[in-house]
Design a protein around this motif. Sequence first.
Motif, short mmCIF file in Angstrom:
data_model
loop_
_atom_site.label_atom_id
_atom_site.label_comp_id
_atom_site.label_asym_id
_atom_site.label_seq_id
_atom_site.Cartn_x
_atom_site.Cartn_y
_atom_site.Cartn_z
N GLY A 78 -31.87 2.87 0.68
CA GLY A 78 -31.07 3.99 0.20
C GLY A 78 -29.85 4.22 1.07
N GLU A 79 -28.82 4.76 0.47
CA GLU A 79 -27.57 5.04 1.17
C GLU A 79 -27.74 6.17 2.19
N PHE A 80 -26.86 6.19 3.17
CA PHE A 80 -26.74 7.34 4.06
C PHE A 80 -25.78 8.36 3.44
N ALA A 81 -25.96 9.62 3.79
CA ALA A 81 -25.11 10.69 3.27
C ALA A 81 -25.15 11.87 4.22
N GLY A 82 -24.15 12.74 4.07
CA GLY A 82 -24.18 14.04 4.75
C GLY A 82 -24.10 14.01 6.25
N VAL A 83 -23.48 12.99 6.84
CA VAL A 83 -23.41 12.94 8.30
C VAL A 83 -22.64 14.15 8.83
N THR A 84 -23.18 14.80 9.86
CA THR A 84 -22.57 15.98 10.44
C THR A 84 -23.11 16.15 11.85
N PHE A 85 -22.40 16.89 12.67
CA PHE A 85 -22.82 17.12 14.06
C PHE A 85 -23.12 18.59 14.29
N SER A 86 -24.07 18.85 15.18
CA SER A 86 -24.36 20.21 15.58
C SER A 86 -23.13 20.82 16.24
N PRO A 87 -23.00 22.14 16.23
CA PRO A 87 -21.81 22.77 16.83
C PRO A 87 -21.57 22.39 18.27
N ASP A 88 -22.65 22.08 19.05
CA ASP A 88 -22.44 21.68 20.45
C ASP A 88 -22.21 20.18 20.61
N GLY A 89 -22.20 19.44 19.51
CA GLY A 89 -21.91 18.02 19.54
C GLY A 89 -23.02 17.15 20.10
N ARG A 90 -24.18 17.71 20.36
CA ARG A 90 -25.26 16.93 20.98
C ARG A 90 -26.15 16.21 19.99
N THR A 91 -26.11 16.61 18.72
CA THR A 91 -27.01 16.05 17.73
C THR A 91 -26.24 15.63 16.50
N MET A 92 -26.49 14.41 16.04
CA MET A 92 -25.98 13.96 14.76
C MET A 92 -27.09 14.12 13.73
N PHE A 93 -26.81 14.91 12.70
CA PHE A 93 -27.74 15.03 11.59
C PHE A 93 -27.22 14.15 10.45
N ASN A 97 -28.51 12.28 6.46
CA ASN A 97 -29.51 12.13 5.41
C ASN A 97 -29.61 10.68 4.96
N VAL A 98 -30.79 10.31 4.52
CA VAL A 98 -30.97 9.15 3.67
C VAL A 98 -31.23 9.69 2.27
N TYR A 99 -30.51 9.15 1.32
CA TYR A 99 -30.54 9.66 -0.05
C TYR A 99 -31.90 9.50 -0.70
N ASP A 100 -32.47 8.29 -0.55
CA ASP A 100 -33.74 7.99 -1.18
C ASP A 100 -34.53 7.02 -0.30
N PRO A 101 -35.75 7.40 0.13
CA PRO A 101 -36.39 8.69 -0.08
C PRO A 101 -35.70 9.78 0.73
N GLY A 102 -35.52 10.94 0.13
CA GLY A 102 -34.81 12.02 0.80
C GLY A 102 -35.35 12.32 2.18
N THR A 103 -34.54 12.07 3.20
CA THR A 103 -34.96 12.25 4.59
C THR A 103 -33.80 12.78 5.40
N THR A 104 -34.01 13.80 6.19
CA THR A 104 -33.00 14.30 7.12
C THR A 104 -33.43 13.94 8.53
N PHE A 105 -32.53 13.24 9.25
CA PHE A 105 -32.78 12.82 10.63
C PHE A 105 -31.93 13.64 11.59
N ASN A 117 -30.66 2.12 8.10
CA ASN A 117 -31.83 2.61 7.38
C ASN A 117 -32.83 1.48 7.19
N ARG A 118 -34.08 1.73 7.59
CA ARG A 118 -35.11 0.71 7.47
C ARG A 118 -36.15 1.04 6.39
N GLN A 119 -35.96 2.11 5.64
CA GLN A 119 -36.93 2.50 4.62
C GLN A 119 -36.70 1.68 3.35
N ASN A 120 -37.52 0.70 3.12
CA ASN A 120 -37.36 -0.22 2.00
C ASN A 120 -37.92 0.43 0.73
#
Length: 463
Positions: free
Chosen positions: A429-444, A446-454, A416-419
């Motif tokens: 901010g910490e990372f959280a909520g790591v999960t993969f799409s059902p086809d395994g092609r995408t890792m989703f 979160n960054v906790y603060d500022p709230g961001t989903t990648f 995480n590079r968001q200072n």
Amino acid sequence: MAVTRRQVLAGTGTFGAGIAVIGAVEHLFGATMSGDGADAVVGPARETGYGPLVPDPDGLLDLPRGFRYGVVSREGEPLRSGEGAIPSHFDGMAAFPARGRNVRLVRNHENRQDAERRVPVVHGLTYDPEGPGGCTVVEVDAAHRVREERVAIAGTAVNCAGGPTPWRSWLTCEETEDKAGDNGYAKDHGFVFEVDPYQHGRTVPEPLTALGRFQHEAVAIDPRDGTVYETEDAFDEPFGLFYRFLPKDPRGGFGSLRAGGRLEALRVPDVPDLSAVQEPGTVFEHVEWVEVPDPLARETPVRLQDFGSGGVTHAQKLEGCYWSGDRVHFVSSYARSGEGSRADHFGQVWSYEPNTGRLTLVIVFGPGTGVGKPGESPDNICPAPQGGLMICEDGDGAQHVFGVTRRRTVYPMARNRQNIGDADDPEWGEFAGVTFSPDGRTMFVNVYDPGTTFAVTGPWGRL
């Protein structure tokens, strides 16, 4: 109780960005150990995962070369539903299949009363109007463009992690023990709620009270019999417990947990605190489960209740929890003797096999690093479709998503590079909520603060 010592990995090695990882990691991956006998020693890593992290010119997310990210959503932006702004503090999350190649993400918001952006109150989906937490649902298409974003449940509090069910719902967990009248709340909190990511009107904003009222962190379900395993994140004494819930209706299905059941806590005889176990590969052949006297904690918090002469086993900062194969895995994020733990560590991963009753210390993080360096305090955790697992870091200093390979090496996957501090005193901010799409092609993730989903894509099969 028989206790055996299996030094499957007897040596220590420093891998990746300064993590010392020791342990029987094959429990996580079903890998076959090399060597002539039961013992094998793993030395320094010969690989670095997908390679070094490349600095992001946009200052958001560093990834290995060949990987790319997209920002799915950020706190403060308007919800597509028109219900208000996207709430703060992105935490636990799971990905569910949707129409075509679309994916539905259910995302927790770990909001306390001082949250800048509360989960909007929505009629029919709100438990306690004074509760600032809850979940949002985000549907993205194959290009990770948002097609729907709405409130999934509101009026809850400190929604930390949770877990998906085999019947494709999400269990969101409140990491608090506040009761009605505490901190401005109108109802008791500290519960688990079931969220339907598909049908807007099927989520009932009422707690699954039989699963207990305590500082919930994460849950995982045995798909064979519906047993629910739960972690309790308590960082001060008395530390949290590891629970199992035996449902009256083991068939599962949305709403089945409302039928009730029995809540029990783990007892490892003669081990009052899991931090005292320091040797990776330690196996407790038979553990015990003790019924919780008062799951609703009407007068006394569960971890303080009288469990009889043998007591129960505690652990500091019990966090991530997931089911894989024939066992459940759970994480102790850290233990500090100065705060009351029996011993120090920078993170443990445990596994429990219901068929045999066997509990194993799989991995120990550290003490190969200092607390100010990367590689401490594992939190959310999930299996990776390319093999191994992904771990969200929640410690001091730089924050990473780390991977662990089938070869039992650790590598940095994202930074995480968001200072959120300043140039002289940076903070990430910490990372959280790591999960993969059902086809395994995408890792989703979160960054906790500022709230961001990648959404992260790339050559996953290269590892």
